[in-house]
Design a protein around this motif. Structure first.
Motif, mmCIF file in Angstrom:
data_model
loop_
_atom_site.group_PDB
_atom_site.id
_atom_site.type_symbol
_atom_site.label_atom_id
_atom_site.label_comp_id
_atom_site.label_asym_id
_atom_site.label_seq_id
_atom_site.Cartn_x
_atom_site.Cartn_y
_atom_site.Cartn_z
ATOM 1 N N THR A 1 0.828 -1.206 0.000
ATOM 2 C CA THR A 1 0.000 0.000 0.000
ATOM 3 C C THR A 1 0.861 1.254 0.000
ATOM 4 O OG1 THR A 1 -1.660 1.233 1.238
ATOM 5 C CG2 THR A 1 -0.171 -0.136 2.519
ATOM 6 N N PRO A 2 0.572 2.227 -0.834
ATOM 7 C CA PRO A 2 1.394 3.444 -0.905
ATOM 8 C C PRO A 2 1.346 4.272 0.370
ATOM 9 C CG PRO A 2 0.049 3.190 -2.883
ATOM 10 C CD PRO A 2 -0.449 2.187 -1.897
ATOM 11 N N GLU A 3 0.331 4.094 1.152
ATOM 12 C CA GLU A 3 0.198 4.887 2.372
ATOM 13 C C GLU A 3 1.413 4.722 3.277
ATOM 14 O OE1 GLU A 3 -2.822 5.256 6.222
ATOM 15 O OE2 GLU A 3 -3.063 3.658 4.727
ATOM 16 N N LEU A 4 1.999 3.547 3.295
ATOM 17 C CA LEU A 4 3.113 3.267 4.196
ATOM 18 C C LEU A 4 4.407 3.946 3.762
ATOM 19 C CD1 LEU A 4 2.394 -0.532 4.752
ATOM 20 C CD2 LEU A 4 2.005 1.331 6.381
ATOM 21 N N ALA A 5 4.389 4.641 2.640
ATOM 22 C CA ALA A 5 5.588 5.340 2.187
ATOM 23 C C ALA A 5 5.784 6.679 2.877
ATOM 24 C CB ALA A 5 5.526 5.546 0.675
ATOM 25 N N ASP A 6 4.819 7.071 3.683
ATOM 26 C CA ASP A 6 4.912 8.345 4.396
ATOM 27 C C ASP A 6 5.902 8.205 5.557
ATOM 28 O OD1 ASP A 6 4.587 10.765 5.606
ATOM 29 O OD2 ASP A 6 2.420 10.600 5.907
ATOM 30 N N LYS A 7 7.121 8.722 5.395
ATOM 31 C CA LYS A 7 8.153 8.545 6.415
ATOM 32 C C LYS A 7 7.916 9.415 7.647
ATOM 33 C CE LYS A 7 10.671 5.999 6.003
ATOM 34 N NZ LYS A 7 10.517 4.544 6.244
ATOM 35 N N LYS A 8 7.155 10.448 7.506
ATOM 36 C CA LYS A 8 6.832 11.234 8.703
ATOM 37 C C LYS A 8 5.903 10.463 9.631
ATOM 38 C CE LYS A 8 7.349 15.746 6.502
ATOM 39 N NZ LYS A 8 6.688 17.014 6.163
ATOM 40 N N THR B 1 -9.699 5.086 -12.784
ATOM 41 C CA THR B 1 -9.385 4.604 -11.442
ATOM 42 C C THR B 1 -10.648 4.167 -10.717
ATOM 43 O OG1 THR B 1 -7.612 6.247 -11.391
ATOM 44 C CG2 THR B 1 -8.174 5.172 -9.313
ATOM 45 N N GLN B 2 -10.535 3.032 -10.074
ATOM 46 C CA GLN B 2 -11.610 2.573 -9.200
ATOM 47 C C GLN B 2 -11.568 3.375 -7.892
ATOM 48 O OE1 GLN B 2 -11.400 -1.600 -8.401
ATOM 49 N NE2 GLN B 2 -13.165 -1.614 -7.015
ATOM 50 N N ASP B 3 -12.739 3.716 -7.384
ATOM 51 C CA ASP B 3 -12.825 4.538 -6.171
ATOM 52 C C ASP B 3 -12.485 3.721 -4.934
ATOM 53 O OD1 ASP B 3 -13.415 6.937 -7.333
ATOM 54 O OD2 ASP B 3 -15.575 6.610 -7.346
ATOM 55 N N VAL B 4 -11.238 3.352 -4.832
ATOM 56 C CA VAL B 4 -10.694 2.665 -3.657
ATOM 57 C C VAL B 4 -9.412 3.391 -3.288
ATOM 58 C CG1 VAL B 4 -9.770 0.483 -2.779
ATOM 59 C CG2 VAL B 4 -11.724 0.462 -4.326
ATOM 60 N N GLN B 5 -9.146 3.523 -1.990
ATOM 61 C CA GLN B 5 -8.014 4.309 -1.540
ATOM 62 C C GLN B 5 -6.697 3.831 -2.138
ATOM 63 O OE1 GLN B 5 -7.498 4.376 2.682
ATOM 64 N NE2 GLN B 5 -5.775 5.816 2.629
ATOM 65 N N ARG B 6 -6.536 2.540 -2.205
ATOM 66 C CA ARG B 6 -5.282 2.001 -2.729
ATOM 67 C C ARG B 6 -5.026 2.481 -4.146
ATOM 68 N NH1 ARG B 6 -4.216 -4.480 -3.851
ATOM 69 N NH2 ARG B 6 -2.109 -4.249 -4.741
#
Length: 936
Positions: A158-165, A200-205
């Motif tokens: 998941t791209p969300e985990l790329a947030d290093k802050k 894009t499909q309306d899903v957060q990922r």
């Protein structure tokens, strides 16, 4: 007593899995192993005595419906291989890895409980290995900083985990979903696709991947022309993409939505050689078969739409035949993995899990070296959850990872794996690897040009609009130019003929100067054809703009010169024969030249104002796109050059109004004189026909050329043919009869000196007119005949007057001729001159008429010499006999014209003068019908 970690459901039902879990350190409750303890020294190198506990968090249940659990179970054989190889190489002596597994069951609450149980009841875990489910992983990763724990995931993309802050202690060996975006960018650049659209499909990922893609493409000279998203029905979005002419579609959706998307694409014909779909490549094998039943399209239609799509996903294993950090090539490792798992579940993440164990081992090794070099009193086993110093050492050591593993080069950049991305293409119902992208080197490699596009070349990123100038066909221009040259040669021949024979009676009587103007106008009109055929394919834009003005001037002046000369000649004929006042008119060529000059002056005023106020410019008109005739993936937009200005309609209206009125008036004059045939002028009838010809052809040419302005070949052909036909017919009508006459009978002009005039009047009833000599007719019919006779006599007198002047001039050339005419014709000349002065003396009139009546009785009027036949040779016009015959003809005509019986009127009288000797029948003729022969 503290509760032990939860045991996976049915874990003991599979002996092989149970054995593997036991080897990895998972201790089921009630088995008597102390919590956090290791397996001891059994099977370990002699000097590996101290365990290093690693917390393993992953779903491990054996439910067949739980896909995430399959990932956990599928990577366990790879993990065991890596740990065994690390132990055998004594990489961490005197330590060994002790992986403790905890089942998160892909549930947030259960995952958190497993994490806290591991911290509370288990040993001090130096690191966390695992994290499969995005939600569980993100919750745990967010709390790692408080525990000084570094987590390494092998399956959380998941791209969300790329947030290093937010997740500073989180690493992963698997590339994130966003890692495919640089690879996509490289592919777009490789095929020079600079215009794309997203679906894009309306899903957060998927939304996160799209947002990241927008940032990647920004500033790379690649336009995202349309961004569409959908929840359940993608057809509306697909239709919008087509409406915006999107050819390269970047999709982000799961397998279920992918089936619907391609069904919509088939319905909208967004597939084949003109389109390229780029979608996620992590779908399961034969993924469409699971969802085809939920769609409303046929399987063959779905496969037709899917053909050629490109999938983008991370590379499970490196394809390079290079030894990895373990001393094995990726292919050797894969064989060992398959042997290890046997019939167990496989996972595409097994290589990343394998490399992940090696990452942990290398990180701990670097930490040990660092501690030995800086602080020999502190060991890695001294780590606890509050020791921030050791936690920071582990974090820095993890960031320094760099080795070649089974999945490629293992390097982290801000905690993200810089891995290898593969490209696959759907070819004939199967996925075929066609290329790969190396994120470390930022290079794209296409495998032997294995990408197969359905067209002859890669699809265009948009409808390529190729502007194509609609130009004049060279063969057509050549043919019409050849005809124009022939016409100009003919006109030049007529001009030579007219100039050479200008003193010939036949040519002189038809106004040779006006004929020269007709030829000049025709040649200018011919010349304009060459200019009308020159377009952008022959000349530059600047030259074309100059030609716009030049050809307008040439055609306008040429038309006015030719038609003006014909108009003037037609007007002269009309002025002579429609003179209701019966006064003598002498219209010389100078007056006709003034008329033509006035017309040209008006033209010049209009053209100069046009050029100064609103000059013609080159404009380009674009038409609707057309498919390429050659079948290429381009659209042809025809363009056409025009000569236009701001107020084109006004200027054309002025020119058309002026020319149109002139043309209509000329046609009117030609119609009025349609029955006039004058051999002395010898071309009056042909001039009238030429006026009709010019008028009709100009109307047809203007109308048709306006209707065909978008077809340059047709327009040029029509305009050229109208000019050629109009000019050629006019010149032939004027000069061919003269050529024939001069060739067959050079002296025809001197033989036929008689005027012929026929005027057919419309009758209101069906009665026919009678002869003028029948005095017993009704007064109306008689007067009509007298009027016609009066016109005929007037024409003859006019011609005889001209002949007399010529004869007089010719006889004055020599003294002998002068003496001869004085001796033989002195009295006749005096008689004529006396009649000219008839209004000065009525007595003289009576005397002259009486004398001539005695010598020439009326019975001889109009009779010819019986001795002359049609076969006699033509007499010399200067011979005494010829002169005598002329003079003998004039006096009877004059006498007859002034007979009181036809109501002759003195030119000096304001009212009719009726002779007293006239009969009562003739004396009471109504004044309005009395006619007069005058103009002598």
């Amino acid at each position: 007593m503290h509760p032990s970690p939860r045991r996976p459901a049915a874990a003991t039902s599979n002996p092989a899995m149970l054995l593997l879990l036991l080897c990895l350190g998972w201790a089921p409750p009630g088995w008597g192993w102390p919590r956090g303890s290791s397996r001891g020294a059994a099977g370990l190198p002699p000097n590996a005595t101290t365990p290093i506990s690693i917390m393993g968090l992953m779903p491990l249940s054996q439910s067949e419906e739980d896909q995430k659990s399959k990932i956990g179970r599928g990577v366990l054989p790879a993990v065991q291989l890596a740990m065994d190889q690390i132990r055998n190489e004594s990489l961490l002596n005197p330590y060994f890895l002790d992986l403790r597994l905890y089942d998160t069951e892909c549930d947030n609450a259960k995952g958190l409980k497993a994490f806290y149980d591991a911290i509370k009841y288990g040993p001090n875990h130096l690191m966390v290995f695992g994290g499969v489910c995005a939600t569980v992983t993100s919750i745990i990763a967010e709390s790692l900083k408080g525990w000084n724990l570094v987590q390494l995931s092998f399956a959380a993309t998941t791209p969300e985990l790329a947030d290093k802050k937010k997740y500073p202690y989180f690493f992963r060996t698997v590339p994130s979903d966003n890692a495919v975006n640089p690879a996509i960018l490289k592919l777009l650049k490789y095929y020079q696709w600079k215009r794309v659209g997203t679906l894009t499909q309306d899903v957060q990922r998927f939304s996160e991947v799209r947002n990241d893609l927008t940032g990647v493409l920004y500033g790379e000279d690649i336009e995202i022309s349309d961004t569409e998203s959908f929840s359940n029905d993608p057809c509306t979005s697909v239709k919008k993409l087509k409406g915006n002419d999107v050819r390269i579609i970047l999709g982000q959706f799961d397998e279920e939505m992918a089936v619907k998307v391609f069904c919509c694409a088939y319905d909208e014909e967004m597939y084949g050689s003109k389109y390229q779909w780029i979608i996620p490549g992590w779908y399961e094998n034969l993924w469409w078969e699971s969802w085809i039943n939920s769609s409303q399209c046929l399987s063959k239609n779905l496969l037709a739409a899917m053909e050629g799509y490109i999938g983008v996903d991370f590379e499970p294993l490196s394809s390079k035949m290079i030894k990895t950090i373990s001393g094995r090539t990726p292919q050797q490792y894969e064989r060992e993995y398959n042997a290890k798992r046997g019939d167990g579940q496989s996972s595409k993440f097994h290589g990343y899990a394998y490399d992940g164990i090696w990452v942990i081992a290398k990180t701990l090794q670097r930490a040990m070296k660092y501690l030995n070099a800086t602080n020999k009193h502190q060991k890695i086993e001294d780590f606890n959850y509050t020791n921030h110093k050791l936690g920071k050492i582990f974090l820095d050591a993890m960031n320094e990872t760099n080795f070649f593993g089974v999945t490629g080069q293992v390097v982290f950049r801000n905690g993200e794996r810089m891995g290898t991305i593969k490209f696959t293409q759907f070819q004939e119902r199967k996925e075929v690897k066609v290329g790969e992208y190396n994120a470390v080197a930022d290079t794209l490699e296409i495998i032997n040009n294995s990408i197969r596009f359905q067209g002859l070349e890669p699809p265009k990123d948009k409808t390529i609009i190729q502007e194509e100038l609609r130009k004049i066909s060279l063969p057509l221009y050549s043919i019409l130019s050849a005809l124009t040259i022939l016409g100009m040669i003919m006109a030049s021949a007529f001009l030579f003929f007219n100039i050479k024979n200008r003193n010939q009676k036949l040519i002189k009587m038809s106004s040779p100067y006006m004929n020269n103007l007709i030829i000049l106008g025709g040649m200018l009109s011919y010349a304009s054809i060459f200019l009308f055929g020159l377009d952008g394919s022959f000349v530059s834009e600047k030259t074309f703009e100059t030609l716009c003005t030049v050809r307008t001037w040439i055609l306008t002046v040429g038309y006015t010169t030719a038609f003006g000369a014909m108009f003037a000649k037609t007007w002269r004929v009309h002025a002579i024969f429609k003179n209701v006042k019966m006064k003598k008119k002498i219209i010389k060529d100078q007056k006709l030249l003034v008329i033509v000059g006035g017309m040209l002056l008006i033209d010049l005023c209009i053209l100069i104002c046009w050029q100064v106020v609103d000059p013609l410019r080159r404009t380009v008109e674009k038409y609707n796109m057309e498919p390429d005739p050659a079948g290429r993936d381009i659209s042809i937009r025809p363009i056409l050059e025009h000569c236009e200005n701001t107020h084109m309609t006004i200027w054309l209206g002025i020119v058309y109004a002026y020319k149109g009125l002139l043309m209509l008036f000329g046609c009117f004059l030609a119609w009025e004189t349609r029955n006039v045939s004058i051999p002395a002028l010898n071309d009056s009838k042909y001039i009238g026909m030429s006026v009709y010809n010019v008028g009709i052809m100009c109307i047809i040419g203007a109308a048709v050329s306006f209707l065909t302005r978008d077809q340059p070949n047709v327009q040029f052909c029509i305009v050229a043919l109208v000019i050629i036909f109009c000019s050629t017919i006019t010149l032939c009508l004027v000069f061919v009869p003269k050529l024939i006459t001069l060739r067959t009978n050079p002296d025809a002009a001197t033989q036929n000196r008689r005027f012929q005039f026929t005027q057919n009047q419309k009758k209101e009833d069906s009665k026919t007119s009678t002869s003028v000599t029948s005095v017993n007719q009704a007064s109306t019919s008689r007067l009509e005949g007298l009027q016609s006779e009066n016109h005929r006599l007037r024409m003859k007198i006019t011609e005889l007057d001209k002949d007399l002047e010529e004869v007089t001039m010719q006889l004055q050339d020599t003294p002998e001729k002068t003496t001869y005419i004085k001796q033989n014709h002195y009295q006749d000349l005096n008689d004529i001159l006396s009649i000219r002065n008839f209004t000065d003396s009525k007595d003289g009139e009576k005397a002259i008429l009486k004398n001539h009546l005695d010598q020439n009785p009326p019975a001889q009027w109009g009779t010819s010499d019986p001795s002359r036949t049609s076969k006699d040779p033509i007499e010399d016009i200067n011979s005494p006999e010829h002169i005598q015959r002329r003079l003998s003809l004039q006096l009877p005509i004059l006498h007859h014209a002034y007979l009181p019986s036809i109501g002759g009127v003195d030119a000096s009288c304001a009212s009719p003068c009726v002779s007293p000797s006239a009969s009562p029948r003739h004396r009471h003729v109504p004044p309005s019908f009395r006619v007069m022969v005058s103009g002598l």
